[in-house]
Design a protein around this motif. Sequence first.
Motif, short mmCIF file in Angstrom:
data_model
loop_
_atom_site.label_atom_id
_atom_site.label_comp_id
_atom_site.label_asym_id
_atom_site.label_seq_id
_atom_site.Cartn_x
_atom_site.Cartn_y
_atom_site.Cartn_z
N ALA A 19 0.83 -1.21 0.00
CA ALA A 19 0.00 0.00 0.00
C ALA A 19 0.86 1.25 0.00
O ALA A 19 0.43 2.31 -0.46
N SER A 20 2.10 1.13 0.49
CA SER A 20 3.01 2.28 0.54
C SER A 20 4.14 2.14 -0.48
O SER A 20 5.27 2.57 -0.23
N SER A 21 3.84 1.57 -1.62
CA SER A 21 4.86 1.25 -2.62
C SER A 21 5.63 2.46 -3.13
O SER A 21 6.74 2.32 -3.65
N PHE A 22 5.07 3.67 -3.00
CA PHE A 22 5.77 4.88 -3.47
C PHE A 22 6.16 5.76 -2.29
O PHE A 22 6.40 6.95 -2.43
N THR A 23 6.25 5.16 -1.10
CA THR A 23 6.60 5.90 0.11
C THR A 23 7.92 5.38 0.65
O THR A 23 8.01 4.22 1.05
N THR A 24 8.94 6.22 0.66
CA THR A 24 10.23 5.84 1.26
C THR A 24 10.96 7.10 1.68
O THR A 24 10.73 8.19 1.16
N GLY A 25 11.85 6.95 2.68
CA GLY A 25 12.57 8.10 3.21
C GLY A 25 11.66 9.07 3.94
O GLY A 25 11.98 10.24 4.07
N THR A 26 10.55 8.57 4.45
CA THR A 26 9.53 9.42 5.08
C THR A 26 9.44 9.15 6.57
O THR A 26 9.53 8.00 7.01
N VAL A 27 9.24 10.19 7.35
CA VAL A 27 9.00 10.07 8.79
C VAL A 27 7.54 10.45 9.04
O VAL A 27 7.15 11.61 8.86
N VAL A 28 6.74 9.46 9.40
CA VAL A 28 5.30 9.66 9.59
C VAL A 28 5.02 9.91 11.07
O VAL A 28 5.39 9.09 11.92
N THR A 29 4.39 11.02 11.37
CA THR A 29 4.08 11.36 12.76
C THR A 29 2.75 10.75 13.18
O THR A 29 1.73 10.92 12.51
N VAL A 30 2.78 10.01 14.29
CA VAL A 30 1.57 9.42 14.87
C VAL A 30 1.58 9.79 16.35
O VAL A 30 2.12 9.07 17.18
N ASP A 31 1.01 10.96 16.67
CA ASP A 31 1.15 11.46 18.04
C ASP A 31 -0.10 12.09 18.61
O ASP A 31 -0.05 12.74 19.66
N GLY A 32 -1.23 11.92 17.95
CA GLY A 32 -2.47 12.50 18.48
C GLY A 32 -2.51 14.00 18.43
O GLY A 32 -3.34 14.64 19.09
N GLY A 33 -1.61 14.62 17.66
CA GLY A 33 -1.61 16.07 17.54
C GLY A 33 -0.94 16.78 18.70
O GLY A 33 -1.48 17.76 19.25
N GLN A 34 0.24 16.31 19.08
CA GLN A 34 0.96 16.98 20.17
C GLN A 34 1.51 18.33 19.70
O GLN A 34 2.06 18.43 18.62
#
Length: 253
Positions: free
Chosen positions: A237-252
């Motif tokens: 599903a993320s075949s074109f996603t690399t070198g990325t930092v995805v934030t998952v923090d509830g909106g801090q």
Amino acid sequence: MFDPKQAFDLTGKVALVTGGSRGLGRAMVDGLARAGADVVIASRKLDSCEQAAAEVERDTGRTALPLAAHVGRWDELEPLLDAVYARFGRLDVLVNNAGMSPLYDTVDSVSEELFDKVLAVNLKGPFRLAALAGARMAAAGGGSIINISSAAAVRPRASVVPYAAAKAGLNATTVGLAHAFGPSVRVNAIMAGTFLTDVSAAWDSEAFARRAGTFALGRGGRPDEIVGTALYLASSASSFTTGTVVTVDGGQP
């Protein structure tokens, strides 16, 4: 045409999760297995890995291999991968999740030993394991590496300076390794915020409630709330996603 079921399907894949016997690692192990992957659960304590593996096999029907390894010790990392390949003959997904952030009183009280230990587990080990795994994945034709970073990398506090520095380095490592192993191997990171794992039981609940009140979602995260992002990055599903930092923090803030 994009097929969601096929894109997120990990059937036939093998995933290794360090720090996989508890907390966020345990949640991701379960999610990867439920998506069809066979999983390798690695941590320092073999008995904890064995217990988690038994639960995964019982609940998901997938094969779960428990292995003891200290990610802060480089000489244990190649044998860890050797054991994975000896059992499965492949590795498709690596989740560098193991981490530590020891408490200290003041920054001037941080010893060289503590500083080195924090960097070894949170940066040096993940770099080395990703480098070794990425080379093998590239030789086999592809794979996905997911580094579990922290919001402390960009919002450091006085109480976590060595940890924050290590995670900032892990973010940079993620981007660099994406270029090193592209185009066949993708390397990304999840910059996790505050999750309510077993560690949070020792927190000052009132102090945390006040801090969480500043988050956009007004609360800490459940461990299973990191799983969707991990599955996205692990799968095609993320075949074109690399070198990325995805934030998952509830909106801090």
